[in-house]
Write an enzyme that holds these catalytic residues in place. Structure first.
Site, PDB file in Angstrom:
ATOM      1  N   ASP A 229      58.920 104.222  35.022  1.00  0.00           N
ATOM      2  CA  ASP A 229      59.648 103.548  33.942  1.00  0.00           C
ATOM      3  C   ASP A 229      60.067 104.471  32.798  1.00  0.00           C
ATOM      4  O   ASP A 229      60.643 104.011  31.815  1.00  0.00           O
ATOM      5  CB  ASP A 229      58.798 102.389  33.385  1.00  0.00           C
ATOM      6  N   GLU A 312      44.860 112.131  31.762  1.00  0.00           N
ATOM      7  CA  GLU A 312      45.536 113.423  31.557  1.00  0.00           C
ATOM      8  C   GLU A 312      44.513 114.484  31.182  1.00  0.00           C
ATOM      9  O   GLU A 312      44.497 115.586  31.738  1.00  0.00           O
ATOM     10  CB  GLU A 312      46.572 113.327  30.425  1.00  0.00           C
TER      11      GLU A 312
HETATM   12  C1  UGA Z   1      51.057 105.304  29.888  1.00  0.00           C
HETATM   13  C2  UGA Z   1      51.449 106.733  30.254  1.00  0.00           C
HETATM   14  O1  UGA Z   1      52.783 106.977  29.881  1.00  0.00           O
HETATM   15  C3  UGA Z   1      51.316 106.905  31.723  1.00  0.00           C
HETATM   16  O2  UGA Z   1      51.743 108.199  32.076  1.00  0.00           O
HETATM   17  C4  UGA Z   1      49.897 106.667  32.102  1.00  0.00           C
HETATM   18  O3  UGA Z   1      49.821 106.689  33.487  1.00  0.00           O
HETATM   19  C5  UGA Z   1      49.479 105.289  31.656  1.00  0.00           C
HETATM   20  O4  UGA Z   1      49.733 105.092  30.272  1.00  0.00           O
HETATM   21  C6  UGA Z   1      48.002 105.097  31.882  1.00  0.00           C
HETATM   22  O5  UGA Z   1      47.345 106.019  32.283  1.00  0.00           O
HETATM   23  O6  UGA Z   1      47.524 104.030  31.641  1.00  0.00           O
HETATM   24  P1  UGA Z   1      52.161 102.945  30.429  1.00  0.00           P
HETATM   25  O7  UGA Z   1      53.603 102.714  30.167  1.00  0.00           O
HETATM   26  O8  UGA Z   1      51.187 102.401  29.482  1.00  0.00           O
HETATM   27  O9  UGA Z   1      51.955 104.485  30.618  1.00  0.00           O
HETATM   28  O10 UGA Z   1      51.746 102.433  31.886  1.00  0.00           O
HETATM   29  P2  UGA Z   1      52.646 102.000  33.091  1.00  0.00           P
HETATM   30  O11 UGA Z   1      53.995 102.612  33.018  1.00  0.00           O
HETATM   31  O12 UGA Z   1      52.568 100.549  33.255  1.00  0.00           O
HETATM   32  O13 UGA Z   1      51.842 102.656  34.284  1.00  0.00           O
HETATM   33  C7  UGA Z   1      51.847 104.048  34.543  1.00  0.00           C
HETATM   34  C8  UGA Z   1      52.291 104.303  35.968  1.00  0.00           C
HETATM   35  O14 UGA Z   1      51.378 103.735  36.893  1.00  0.00           O
HETATM   36  C9  UGA Z   1      53.656 103.703  36.275  1.00  0.00           C
HETATM   37  O15 UGA Z   1      54.416 104.599  37.059  1.00  0.00           O
HETATM   38  C10 UGA Z   1      53.336 102.431  37.052  1.00  0.00           C
HETATM   39  O16 UGA Z   1      54.299 102.084  37.987  1.00  0.00           O
HETATM   40  C11 UGA Z   1      52.004 102.784  37.718  1.00  0.00           C
HETATM   41  N1  UGA Z   1      51.097 101.641  37.850  1.00  0.00           N
HETATM   42  C12 UGA Z   1      50.868 100.790  36.815  1.00  0.00           C
HETATM   43  C13 UGA Z   1      50.451 101.425  39.046  1.00  0.00           C
HETATM   44  O17 UGA Z   1      50.655 102.176  39.998  1.00  0.00           O
HETATM   45  N2  UGA Z   1      49.602 100.352  39.177  1.00  0.00           N
HETATM   46  C14 UGA Z   1      49.388  99.484  38.162  1.00  0.00           C
HETATM   47  O18 UGA Z   1      48.614  98.518  38.339  1.00  0.00           O
HETATM   48  C15 UGA Z   1      50.043  99.716  36.957  1.00  0.00           C
HETATM   49 MN    MN Z   2      55.165 103.277  31.445  1.00  0.00          MN
END
Ligand code: UGA
Ligand code: MN
Length: 403
Positions: A229, A312
């Site tokens: 995203d 990270e």
């Molecule tokens: C923030 C950071 O920008 C991310 O790089 C980090 O991975 C994340 O926090 C975290 O560690 O929690 P954020 O926008 O809060 O990102 O989280 P998401 O974009 O919803 O999820 C991060 C990534 O993991 C996305 O590519 C999403 O598709 C994936 N994801 C999310 C999963 O594979 N499974 C899930 O249940 C939720």
């Molecule tokens: Mn995100």
């Protein structure tokens, strides 16, 4: 050693002050100091003991290698403390993930990228772009948008790791259509973490991608974790491709400050700007760094533990990062080349329509079938809102139009 430790030691190390007190008994001294003076013999023994301990610790610190120091819990950096949030208790083990590959292609079917034929880029190191993703109604649109950025990036292998048990065949077809070399794998979050708040998002997937890199013994190229995203400026890719060890750069739209990234002085990273430090030695966003694979291959314990918020930091610790190894990018970290955009997520909706109308009498049969396959909408005979159709500004039941 932390500044708190220094404060505790300071009065003891000030021998001169102590002597001063003894030599000038008539000088007006605070009550506490007077008491200290009255137990000076015992104090001296303590000082000797403390001195010996400090000597031994200093000796170990200067003599042992970084790895040995970490193993003994003596800390890894000159001014970086590990004594936060039990991070020391994380045991780094070699990754041992089971890989489930859905489909992959090493063929680059793109003819041109950024106005140049593909052949002109052949000598560039490959960027391994790791995208964790998960099923929700925004998944396909997000990946489509990301693919249209990546289509402009030469020498890139896209590792798409889906957070679910089963391979999404629609995703296979989609990824194949772009013509970008890719690997599509599934790597569900272990069920014990699913209901945790916050859950370790995208960790199982990134671990699987790390395992894939390890299994392929890749020592040439650059690793980058690119969520599905975010928004990526094309200049980011030329920047990270130069990575010799670990590159870092600012990420826009992070938390309260709208930014997270390194502080650079005289061309060197010296600290970090981020509104949530929480004891992290490397308080950076997942999208804020890239790693050279030759460097990473030297670290058998490369890992990303399931610790929300600390992914990270712990990953970067597992590859023995030191401040002096960091390469600032994006014009010495003055430019924003990646944005932490977030798409508003909405629960999947249900469209109610009798199955008899889902045939080829109209486009709706195929369209709704596609939406279902993409995970965008559910179609049901007896649940949800009845599908309304309008004509000349008037709402009509779909049966009227489709019968
Ligand atoms: C923030 C950071 O920008 C991310 O790089 C980090 O991975 C994340 O926090 C975290 O560690 O929690 P954020 O926008 O809060 O990102 O989280 P998401 O974009 O919803 O999820 C991060 C990534 O993991 C996305 O590519 C999403 O598709 C994936 N994801 C999310 C999963 O594979 N499974 C899930 O249940 C939720
Ligand atoms: Mn995100």
């Amino acid at each position: 050693m932390s500044s708190a430790h220094y404060q505790a030691l300071e009065p003891q190390t000030s021998d001169e002050d102590h002597e001063d007190i003894e030599r000038q008994p008539h000088r007006s001294v605070p009550y506490t100091m007077g008491r200290k003076g009255s137990v000076s013999a015992g104090r001296r023994r303590c000082l000797l003991l403390a001195g010996a301990v400090i000597f031994i610790v200093a000796f170990c610190y200067l003599t042992f290698s970084m790895d040995t120091r970490l193993a003994l819990g003596l800390g890894g950096g000159s001014d970086d403390s590990d004594e936060h949030h039990g991070l020391d208790s994380i045991n780094f083990r070699p990754l041992n993930e089971t890989l489930h590959i859905c489909s992959e292609s090493y063929e680059d079917r793109r003819l041109f990228m950024q106005d140049k034929p593909r052949s002109e880029y052949e000598k560039l190191p490959v960027i391994y772009f790791v995208t964790p993703t998960y099923p929700r109604r925004e998944q396909i649109p997000e990946l489509t948008r990301l693919a249209h950025t990546l289509l402009h990036v030469p020498r890139l292998h896209w590792l798409v790791a889906d957070d679910q048990e089963n391979c999404n065949t629609y995703l296979d077809t989609l990824l194949n259509r772009f013509g970008i070399p890719f690997t599509h794998m599934v790597s569900p979050m272990p069920s014990k973490f699913r209901n945790e708040k916050p859950a370790p998002r995208g960790v199982a997937n990134r671990r699987a991608a790390l395992q894939w890199l390890k299994t392929h013994n890749l020592t040439n190229g650059v690793l980058y974790f690119g969520d599905d995203d975010n928004t990526y400026d094309l200049r980011l890719f030329s920047e990270i491709r130069k990575t010799q060890i670990v590159s870092m750069f600012p990420v826009g739209l992070i938390a309260d400050y709208g930014i997270s990234g390194p502080v650079v002085r005289k061309g060197k990273v010296v600290a970090f700007l981020d509104s949530w430090i929480a004891g992290r030695r490397w308080p950076v966003d997942m999208a804020g760094f890239a790693v050279n694979l030759e460097y990473m291959a030297k670290y058998p314990y490369v890992n990303m533990p399931y610790k929300p918020g600390y992914e990270e930091d712990l990953f970067l610790r597992s590859i023995g990062l030191r401040m002096d190894l960091i390469e600032p990018r994006g014009n010495n970290c003055t430019e924003v080349l990646v944005w932490h955009t977030q798409t508003k997520s909405k629960k999947i909706g249900t469209l109610r329509m009798e199955s008899k109308y889902m045939d080829d009498r109209s486009n709706l049969g195929a369209l709704l079938h596609n939406l279902k396959t993409m995970g965008v909408a559910l179609i049901s005979e007896d649940e949800g809102r009845t599908a309304l159709i309008s004509k000349n500004g008037k709402e009509k039941p779909h049966s009227l139009i489709l019968s």
